[in-house]
Design a protein around this motif. Structure first.
Motif, PDB file in Angstrom:
ATOM      1  N   ALA A 173       0.841  -1.200   0.000  1.00  0.00           N
ATOM      2  CA  ALA A 173       0.000   0.000   0.000  1.00  0.00           C
ATOM      3  C   ALA A 173       0.875   1.249   0.000  1.00  0.00           C
ATOM      4  O   ALA A 173       1.955   1.260   0.596  1.00  0.00           O
ATOM      5  N   SER A 174       0.410   2.292  -0.666  1.00  0.00           N
ATOM      6  CA  SER A 174       1.161   3.541  -0.721  1.00  0.00           C
ATOM      7  C   SER A 174       1.019   4.340   0.563  1.00  0.00           C
ATOM      8  O   SER A 174       1.978   4.962   1.033  1.00  0.00           O
ATOM      9  N   ASN A 175      -0.201   4.344   1.093  1.00  0.00           N
ATOM     10  CA  ASN A 175      -0.516   5.135   2.275  1.00  0.00           C
ATOM     11  C   ASN A 175      -1.486   4.372   3.162  1.00  0.00           C
ATOM     12  O   ASN A 175      -2.040   3.349   2.760  1.00  0.00           O
ATOM     13  N   PHE A 176      -1.702   4.907   4.351  1.00  0.00           N
ATOM     14  CA  PHE A 176      -2.545   4.256   5.349  1.00  0.00           C
ATOM     15  C   PHE A 176      -3.559   5.277   5.851  1.00  0.00           C
ATOM     16  O   PHE A 176      -3.192   6.341   6.350  1.00  0.00           O
ATOM     17  N   PHE A 177      -4.830   4.944   5.718  1.00  0.00           N
ATOM     18  CA  PHE A 177      -5.930   5.852   6.034  1.00  0.00           C
ATOM     19  C   PHE A 177      -6.581   5.417   7.346  1.00  0.00           C
ATOM     20  O   PHE A 177      -6.993   4.268   7.485  1.00  0.00           O
ATOM     21  N   VAL A 178      -6.694   6.383   8.277  1.00  0.00           N
ATOM     22  CA  VAL A 178      -7.215   6.080   9.609  1.00  0.00           C
ATOM     23  C   VAL A 178      -8.369   7.034   9.919  1.00  0.00           C
ATOM     24  O   VAL A 178      -8.193   8.037  10.609  1.00  0.00           O
ATOM     25  N   PRO A 179      -9.569   6.752   9.404  1.00  0.00           N
ATOM     26  CA  PRO A 179     -10.691   7.635   9.722  1.00  0.00           C
ATOM     27  C   PRO A 179     -11.091   7.528  11.185  1.00  0.00           C
ATOM     28  O   PRO A 179     -10.929   6.484  11.815  1.00  0.00           O
ATOM     29  N   GLY A 180     -11.621   8.612  11.699  1.00  0.00           N
ATOM     30  CA  GLY A 180     -12.034   8.672  13.095  1.00  0.00           C
ATOM     31  C   GLY A 180     -11.615  10.006  13.690  1.00  0.00           C
ATOM     32  O   GLY A 180     -10.901  10.790  13.048  1.00  0.00           O
ATOM     33  N   LYS A 181     -12.047  10.254  14.913  1.00  0.00           N
ATOM     34  CA  LYS A 181     -11.691  11.499  15.604  1.00  0.00           C
ATOM     35  C   LYS A 181     -10.449  11.239  16.442  1.00  0.00           C
ATOM     36  O   LYS A 181     -10.526  10.849  17.598  1.00  0.00           O
ATOM     37  N   LEU A 182      -9.282  11.454  15.848  1.00  0.00           N
ATOM     38  CA  LEU A 182      -8.010  11.202  16.507  1.00  0.00           C
ATOM     39  C   LEU A 182      -7.475  12.484  17.130  1.00  0.00           C
ATOM     40  O   LEU A 182      -7.643  13.574  16.573  1.00  0.00           O
ATOM     41  N   ASP A 183      -6.814  12.341  18.277  1.00  0.00           N
ATOM     42  CA  ASP A 183      -6.196  13.515  18.886  1.00  0.00           C
ATOM     43  C   ASP A 183      -4.740  13.621  18.416  1.00  0.00           C
ATOM     44  O   ASP A 183      -4.220  12.749  17.711  1.00  0.00           O
TER      45      ASP A 183
END
Length: 256
Positions: A173-183
């Motif tokens: 994978a080229s990139n890593f996507f982490v949806p959510g409300k992260l601080d």
């Protein structure tokens, strides 16, 4: 016209650049036209939820793959020389075939969800997508997504995301996507563990500021279904105002 291969290279460059890549998601031809013609736009992204909703389907791979790919193709044509990355959910049961179809439609990047499936299964999906892009001869931007912060215990979400991120990046994978409300602390840890310009976020109410995301080494921020919700909020507000005896808001622009 810029070729698909050239657009793919450009999208890879935008993800690797020190400047944060911002993509405002579009879901049909007119939204693609409006955003593409807005100064500052460097790439377009499609939201699977937004496209499904615009065609009368709920989210979650309920829209037929053919309809999703057809809309992506229309957006690609509208975008002209701008690269387009498509949200293709979990690949509709055929991640390799779906990526191949997306490339045929002119997309040069895609989100691929893990839906928190067993890690081995999710890695195989990434590998299939990467192989499809290799066979097509395109330097495709595969944005492997985890739902760890959406579907798992908040206490273990960060550790799970790091484990999955490493596995997906190792699988090509080229990139890593982490949806959510992260601080900020969570974002900083992800970048530390997975590398600068490898972590992608979603802009939602309460997200960390864009300037801070860039400082932390985030690659990209997209807006998923939220751009559609902004438009729908404006439409709902217009209807409410009209029914209350008002009319078009001041400053309305004719964009179609």
């Amino acid at each position: 016209m810029t070729s698909t291969a050239e657009k793919a290279t450009r999208l890879q460059e935008l993800h690797a650049a020190p400047e944060l890549l911002l993509v405002v998601n579009v879901w049909d031809a007119i939204t693609a036209k409006v955003v593409a013609e807005t100064p500052g736009t460097q790439a377009l992204a499609t939201p699977s939820h937004g496209i499904a909703a615009s065609r009368g389907y709920p989210d979650g791979e309920k829209i037929p793959r053919d309809e999703m790919i057809a809309e992506v193709a229309l957006i690609v044509r509208t975008a002209g020389d701008l690269p387009v990355t498509a949200d293709l959910e979990a690949g509709y049961g055929d991640p390799g075939g779906t990526i191949a179809r997306a490339i045929e439609a002119g997309a040069v990047g895609a989100n691929l969800e893990d839906q928190m499936k067993p890690l081995g299964e999710a890695v195989k999906a990434v590998e299939a997508a990467v192989e499809a892009a290799r066979k097509a001869g395109v330097d495709f931007v595969l944005n492997a997504r985890t739902d760890a912060f959406i579907k798992t215990d908040p206490e273990t979400a960060l550790t799970e995301a790091i484990t999955r991120g490493r596995a997906y990046l190792d699988a090509g994978a080229s990139n890593f996507f982490v949806p959510g409300k992260l601080d900020e602390a969570q974002v900083a840890r992800l970048v530390e563990e997975l590398g600068e310009r490898k972590v992608n976020l979603i802009g939602i109410p309460g997200s960390i500021p864009l300037a801070r995301a860039q400082e932390l080494g985030v690659s990209r921020v997209s807006y998923g279904p939220w751009s559609q919700n902004v438009a729908l909020t404006a439409l709902a507000k217009l209807a409410e105002d009209v029914y209350a005896g008002g009319g078009l808001p001041a400053g309305t622009r004719k964009l179609n």
